[in-house]
Scaffold this motif. Structure first.
Motif, PDB file in Angstrom:
ATOM      1  N   ILE A 327       0.835  -1.097  -0.084  1.00  0.00           N
ATOM      2  CA  ILE A 327       0.036   0.005   0.042  1.00  0.00           C
ATOM      3  C   ILE A 327       0.833   1.195  -0.032  1.00  0.00           C
ATOM      4  O   ILE A 327       2.004   1.226   0.750  1.00  0.00           O
ATOM      5  CB  ILE A 327      -0.985   0.086   1.271  1.00  0.00           C
ATOM      6  CG1 ILE A 327      -1.735  -1.158   1.526  1.00  0.00           C
ATOM      7  CG2 ILE A 327      -1.841   1.227   1.382  1.00  0.00           C
ATOM      8  CD1 ILE A 327      -1.105  -2.281   2.247  1.00  0.00           C
ATOM      9  N   ASP A 328       0.552   2.214  -0.923  1.00  0.00           N
ATOM     10  CA  ASP A 328       1.151   3.374  -0.964  1.00  0.00           C
ATOM     11  C   ASP A 328       0.697   4.491   0.201  1.00  0.00           C
ATOM     12  O   ASP A 328      -0.153   4.058   0.898  1.00  0.00           O
ATOM     13  CB  ASP A 328       1.542   4.181  -2.125  1.00  0.00           C
ATOM     14  CG  ASP A 328       0.047   4.486  -2.731  1.00  0.00           C
ATOM     15  OD1 ASP A 328      -0.632   4.811  -1.928  1.00  0.00           O
ATOM     16  OD2 ASP A 328       0.112   4.725  -3.826  1.00  0.00           O
ATOM     17  N   ARG A 329       1.240   5.411   0.378  1.00  0.00           N
ATOM     18  CA  ARG A 329       0.915   6.443   1.274  1.00  0.00           C
ATOM     19  C   ARG A 329      -0.500   7.121   1.274  1.00  0.00           C
ATOM     20  O   ARG A 329      -1.014   7.721   1.964  1.00  0.00           O
ATOM     21  CB  ARG A 329       1.837   7.625   1.686  1.00  0.00           C
ATOM     22  CG  ARG A 329       3.015   7.019   2.547  1.00  0.00           C
ATOM     23  CD  ARG A 329       4.053   8.216   2.500  1.00  0.00           C
ATOM     24  NE  ARG A 329       4.548   8.714   1.528  1.00  0.00           N
ATOM     25  CZ  ARG A 329       5.425   9.887   1.592  1.00  0.00           C
ATOM     26  NH1 ARG A 329       5.912  10.413   2.742  1.00  0.00           N
ATOM     27  NH2 ARG A 329       6.196  10.374   0.342  1.00  0.00           N
ATOM     28  N   ALA A 330      -0.996   7.097  -0.235  1.00  0.00           N
ATOM     29  CA  ALA A 330      -2.334   7.608  -0.468  1.00  0.00           C
ATOM     30  C   ALA A 330      -3.371   6.325  -0.335  1.00  0.00           C
ATOM     31  O   ALA A 330      -4.322   6.657  -0.444  1.00  0.00           O
ATOM     32  CB  ALA A 330      -2.525   8.119  -1.952  1.00  0.00           C
ATOM     33  N   GLY A 331      -2.897   5.095   0.146  1.00  0.00           N
ATOM     34  CA  GLY A 331      -3.941   4.182   0.484  1.00  0.00           C
ATOM     35  C   GLY A 331      -3.974   3.433  -0.699  1.00  0.00           C
ATOM     36  O   GLY A 331      -4.891   2.414  -0.676  1.00  0.00           O
ATOM     37  N   ASN A 332      -3.382   3.731  -1.971  1.00  0.00           N
ATOM     38  CA  ASN A 332      -3.612   2.783  -2.856  1.00  0.00           C
ATOM     39  C   ASN A 332      -3.045   1.400  -2.721  1.00  0.00           C
ATOM     40  O   ASN A 332      -1.806   1.366  -2.415  1.00  0.00           O
ATOM     41  CB  ASN A 332      -2.871   3.505  -4.373  1.00  0.00           C
ATOM     42  CG  ASN A 332      -3.627   4.714  -4.703  1.00  0.00           C
ATOM     43  OD1 ASN A 332      -4.726   4.864  -4.758  1.00  0.00           O
ATOM     44  ND2 ASN A 332      -2.895   5.822  -4.683  1.00  0.00           N
ATOM     45  N   ILE A 333      -3.545   0.286  -3.131  1.00  0.00           N
ATOM     46  CA  ILE A 333      -3.194  -0.941  -3.007  1.00  0.00           C
ATOM     47  C   ILE A 333      -2.345  -1.297  -4.397  1.00  0.00           C
ATOM     48  O   ILE A 333      -3.066  -1.549  -5.374  1.00  0.00           O
ATOM     49  CB  ILE A 333      -4.300  -2.252  -2.716  1.00  0.00           C
ATOM     50  CG1 ILE A 333      -4.878  -1.871  -1.475  1.00  0.00           C
ATOM     51  CG2 ILE A 333      -3.543  -3.464  -2.587  1.00  0.00           C
ATOM     52  CD1 ILE A 333      -6.040  -2.775  -1.170  1.00  0.00           C
ATOM     53  N   THR A 334      -1.114  -1.476  -4.471  1.00  0.00           N
ATOM     54  CA  THR A 334      -0.437  -1.567  -5.583  1.00  0.00           C
ATOM     55  C   THR A 334      -0.038  -2.770  -5.963  1.00  0.00           C
ATOM     56  O   THR A 334       0.415  -3.154  -6.984  1.00  0.00           O
ATOM     57  CB  THR A 334       0.836  -0.613  -5.451  1.00  0.00           C
ATOM     58  OG1 THR A 334       1.638  -0.862  -4.401  1.00  0.00           O
ATOM     59  CG2 THR A 334       0.649   0.756  -5.360  1.00  0.00           C
ATOM     60  N   LYS A 335      -0.174  -3.673  -4.803  1.00  0.00           N
ATOM     61  CA  LYS A 335      -0.010  -5.286  -5.208  1.00  0.00           C
ATOM     62  C   LYS A 335      -1.021  -5.965  -4.086  1.00  0.00           C
ATOM     63  O   LYS A 335      -1.059  -5.491  -2.863  1.00  0.00           O
ATOM     64  CB  LYS A 335       1.621  -5.643  -4.711  1.00  0.00           C
ATOM     65  CG  LYS A 335       2.661  -5.215  -5.505  1.00  0.00           C
ATOM     66  CD  LYS A 335       3.904  -6.115  -5.234  1.00  0.00           C
ATOM     67  CE  LYS A 335       5.123  -5.686  -6.151  1.00  0.00           C
ATOM     68  NZ  LYS A 335       6.359  -6.434  -5.569  1.00  0.00           N
ATOM     69  N   ARG A 336      -1.505  -6.970  -4.625  1.00  0.00           N
ATOM     70  CA  ARG A 336      -2.234  -7.644  -3.833  1.00  0.00           C
ATOM     71  C   ARG A 336      -2.436  -9.228  -4.194  1.00  0.00           C
ATOM     72  O   ARG A 336      -2.624  -9.281  -5.336  1.00  0.00           O
ATOM     73  CB  ARG A 336      -3.835  -6.839  -3.988  1.00  0.00           C
ATOM     74  CG  ARG A 336      -4.374  -6.973  -5.282  1.00  0.00           C
ATOM     75  CD  ARG A 336      -5.664  -6.312  -5.482  1.00  0.00           C
ATOM     76  NE  ARG A 336      -5.536  -4.984  -5.602  1.00  0.00           N
ATOM     77  CZ  ARG A 336      -6.602  -4.136  -5.312  1.00  0.00           C
ATOM     78  NH1 ARG A 336      -7.888  -4.401  -5.003  1.00  0.00           N
ATOM     79  NH2 ARG A 336      -6.283  -2.878  -5.518  1.00  0.00           N
ATOM     80  N   HIS A 337      -2.815 -10.073  -3.205  1.00  0.00           N
ATOM     81  CA  HIS A 337      -3.160 -11.388  -3.474  1.00  0.00           C
ATOM     82  C   HIS A 337      -3.693 -11.933  -2.106  1.00  0.00           C
ATOM     83  O   HIS A 337      -3.112 -11.595  -1.066  1.00  0.00           O
ATOM     84  CB  HIS A 337      -2.096 -12.145  -3.985  1.00  0.00           C
ATOM     85  CG  HIS A 337      -2.572 -13.761  -4.402  1.00  0.00           C
ATOM     86  ND1 HIS A 337      -3.479 -14.004  -4.980  1.00  0.00           N
ATOM     87  CD2 HIS A 337      -2.223 -14.858  -3.448  1.00  0.00           C
ATOM     88  CE1 HIS A 337      -3.779 -15.163  -4.937  1.00  0.00           C
ATOM     89  NE2 HIS A 337      -2.875 -15.890  -3.992  1.00  0.00           N
ATOM     90  N   SER A 338      -4.626 -12.879  -2.148  1.00  0.00           N
ATOM     91  CA  SER A 338      -5.263 -13.443  -1.016  1.00  0.00           C
ATOM     92  C   SER A 338      -5.403 -14.922  -1.400  1.00  0.00           C
ATOM     93  O   SER A 338      -6.074 -15.064  -2.214  1.00  0.00           O
ATOM     94  CB  SER A 338      -6.511 -12.691  -0.735  1.00  0.00           C
ATOM     95  OG  SER A 338      -6.843 -13.637   0.643  1.00  0.00           O
ATOM     96  N   ALA A 339      -4.595 -16.116  -0.585  1.00  0.00           N
ATOM     97  CA  ALA A 339      -5.133 -17.265  -0.587  1.00  0.00           C
ATOM     98  C   ALA A 339      -5.921 -17.608   0.520  1.00  0.00           C
ATOM     99  O   ALA A 339      -6.316 -18.801   0.622  1.00  0.00           O
ATOM    100  CB  ALA A 339      -3.785 -18.131  -0.674  1.00  0.00           C
ATOM    101  N   SER A 340      -6.311 -16.612   1.212  1.00  0.00           N
ATOM    102  CA  SER A 340      -7.239 -16.692   2.322  1.00  0.00           C
ATOM    103  C   SER A 340      -8.644 -16.155   2.100  1.00  0.00           C
ATOM    104  O   SER A 340      -9.032 -15.831   1.130  1.00  0.00           O
ATOM    105  CB  SER A 340      -6.775 -15.979   3.454  1.00  0.00           C
ATOM    106  OG  SER A 340      -6.936 -14.310   3.413  1.00  0.00           O
ATOM    107  N   LYS A 341      -9.493 -16.225   2.828  1.00  0.00           N
ATOM    108  CA  LYS A 341     -10.945 -15.768   2.635  1.00  0.00           C
ATOM    109  C   LYS A 341     -10.909 -14.287   2.577  1.00  0.00           C
ATOM    110  O   LYS A 341     -12.163 -13.800   1.812  1.00  0.00           O
ATOM    111  CB  LYS A 341     -11.820 -16.251   3.683  1.00  0.00           C
ATOM    112  CG  LYS A 341     -12.021 -17.930   3.856  1.00  0.00           C
ATOM    113  CD  LYS A 341     -13.064 -18.147   4.766  1.00  0.00           C
ATOM    114  CE  LYS A 341     -13.454 -19.658   4.775  1.00  0.00           C
ATOM    115  NZ  LYS A 341     -14.205 -20.098   5.916  1.00  0.00           N
ATOM    116  N   LEU A 342     -10.137 -13.511   3.052  1.00  0.00           N
ATOM    117  CA  LEU A 342     -10.079 -12.233   2.857  1.00  0.00           C
ATOM    118  C   LEU A 342      -9.857 -11.748   1.282  1.00  0.00           C
ATOM    119  O   LEU A 342      -8.842 -12.079   0.923  1.00  0.00           O
ATOM    120  CB  LEU A 342      -8.870 -11.344   3.853  1.00  0.00           C
ATOM    121  CG  LEU A 342      -8.844 -10.093   3.787  1.00  0.00           C
ATOM    122  CD1 LEU A 342     -10.142  -9.290   4.368  1.00  0.00           C
ATOM    123  CD2 LEU A 342      -7.575  -9.511   4.527  1.00  0.00           C
TER     124      LEU A 342
END
Length: 470
Positions: A327-342
């Motif tokens: 996450i950058d300081r503006a709150g943008n998620i620049t990388k993401r992955h979830s192998a969980s339920k979230l």
């Protein structure tokens, strides 16, 4: 504790088709009646433990991977899609959406793609109404969105690249020698590529001069970054045919998406080469997912380690199912992955109560959080701030927060959970995925009202929010 019933009709039907067996013959091999098999394949009855064991014994089915993580991700995306008010009172129930995700995944992907196109059209109309006629591409996903969804729906695991990287790591004996030395030697011996320092005036991390066979690296980058860039270049030289085949199968809409995916696949190979699957999985268990110790052992950065943990999805040899985000300081998620339920929101910013944002306030510290999402699932979340510097004092400093976590049932595998009290329900902070789809009514950090709710404004009364959610 009540366990969820397992409906895997489509998986069973695909397995029977692959065996060229009739329902009668397949049922006989499983030791069940034909009518029971028919009900299983049509998701009218859940699969029993006895049938699961028979599938594992007779057809080598990996029980650990049959829980339907793909269906979970599709279900999450469908629920967010149908939260849009455009569907009005036609929103399907959770059970209906589960049936679609399990039995008709292609249809589910099509619905999500249609909704994405609708949203993009709506946003374009709101901002550029006078340009809509001239813009023929507004209904198509951006190249980055295409690539993001590609990695999301392959579970962030590319088997052929992962195994090729693991084999090369073993050949180079990366577990025994300094990674940078071994990688540079491989480039020189096998590809006639020599290393050189990038010029002081050039703000590049890596530059490959193909005609001169010279790989220029920023001398001020950390050793882990230089090793990663060497591994990236090895992938570009060694794995071109394999990567071409993967991109061809993905059938991206545009050349831009294909090239962005190529970068992503090369980054994947580089991470898998520096952190080879089996040695890294063993070390993660041994060190109880201590990010700092894993980084030191493999000569990697904290971000590289955290990202790699989210890719440990090899059949029959899976790691702890974790979520990972940058996450950058503006709150943008620049990388993401979830192998969980979230599952991370596809639109909008992340929940402000998530500890990933707090990491910027305390650089250098690991922030641990016990969190609970509106669906009642509880998580351990670990976040820390990382700074990337490619030069001296006057050089730009890029700051990010990285977040890693798991469902609370796996928290004992993480050293960060040792001082946390899982038995105290009040210790779990209520977080959401995104304000636009969060069902919580009493959150004072809410940025916007949820899409499916109406609001009431009382001009004579003011609490944490200037409105009441109905």
């Amino acid at each position: 504790m009540a366990y969820a019933k397992l409906f895997i009709g489509r998986r069973v039907r695909e397995l029977r088709d692959a065996s060229n067996a009739t329902q009668s013959a397949f049922a006989e091999r499983l030791g069940i009646s034909t009518s029971y098999l028919n009900q299983i394949e049509n998701n009218q009855r859940p699969v029993s433990a006895a049938v699961l064991l028979a599938l594992a014994e007779k057809f080598q089915v990996d029980i650990a991977s049959i829980g339907g993580s793909d269906a979970d991700r599709l279900l999450s995306a469908l629920r967010e899609t149908f939260a849009d008010p455009v569907f009005g009172g036609l929103t399907p129930g959770v059970q209906e959406l589960k049936l679609i995700a399990q039995n008709a995944p292609s249809f589910a992907h099509a619905v999500i793609a249609c909704h994405q196109a609708y949203r993009r059209n709506s946003e374009q109309l709101a901002s550029f109404d006078d340009q809509l006629v001239r813009n023929n591409a507004v209904s198509e996903p951006t190249p980055y969105e295409e690539v993001r969804d590609f990695f999301h729906f392959v579970d962030n695991y590319i088997d052929e690249l992962d195994r090729a990287a693991e084999q090369l790591a073993e050949t180079l004996r990366l577990a025994e020698v300094e990674a940078g030395t071994a990688l540079s030697q491989h480039l020189e011996d096998h590809h006639k590529v020599r290393l050189a320092r990038a010029g002081n005036g050039e703000r590049v991390v890596r530059f490959f001069d193909a005609s001169a066979r010279v790989l220029y690296l920023n001398p001020y980058s950390p050793a882990s970054t230089r090793s990663f860039q060497m591994a990236f270049q090895i992938g570009a030289l060694d794995q071109q045919a394999q990567i071409d085949a993967i991109i061809e199968r993905a059938r991206f809409r545009t050349a831009e998406a294909s090239e962005i995916c190529r970068i992503g696949l090369l980054n994947y190979f580089a991470g898998a080469l520096m952190l080879p699957y089996r040695p890294f999985l063993i070390a993660a268990k041994e060190l109880r997912h201590d990010l700092h110790l894993l980084a030191v052992r493999f000569g990697a950065s904290l971000e590289q380690v955290a990202h790699r943990l989210s890719t440990l999805q090899r059949s029959r040899l899976k790691g702890v199912p974790v979520f990972f985000a940058r996450i950058d300081r503006a709150g943008n998620i620049t990388k993401r992955h979830s192998a969980s339920k979230l599952q991370f929101a596809r639109y909008g910013a992340a929940c402000p109560l998530w500890n990933a944002h707090q990491a910027f306030e305390t650089p250098g510290r690991m922030i641990c959080q016990l969190a609970e999402t509106p669906d009642g699932v509880r998580y351990l979340s670990i976040a820390t701030e990382v700074t990337k510097v490619e030069g001296g004092f006057a050089s730009p400093h890029r700051r990010y927060a990285i977040a890693l976590g798991c469902e609370i049932s796996y928290a004992g595998d993480f050293i960060y959970a040792d001082r946390l009290d899982f038995t105290n329900g009040s210790a779990f902070e209520p977080i959401g995925v995104s304000c636009r789809i969060c069902e919580r009514l009493d959150c004072t950090q809410r940025a916007i009202p949820p899409l499916k709710s109406k609001i009431r404004v009382d001009h004579n009364r003011r609490s944490g929010l200037p409105y009441t959610i109905c």
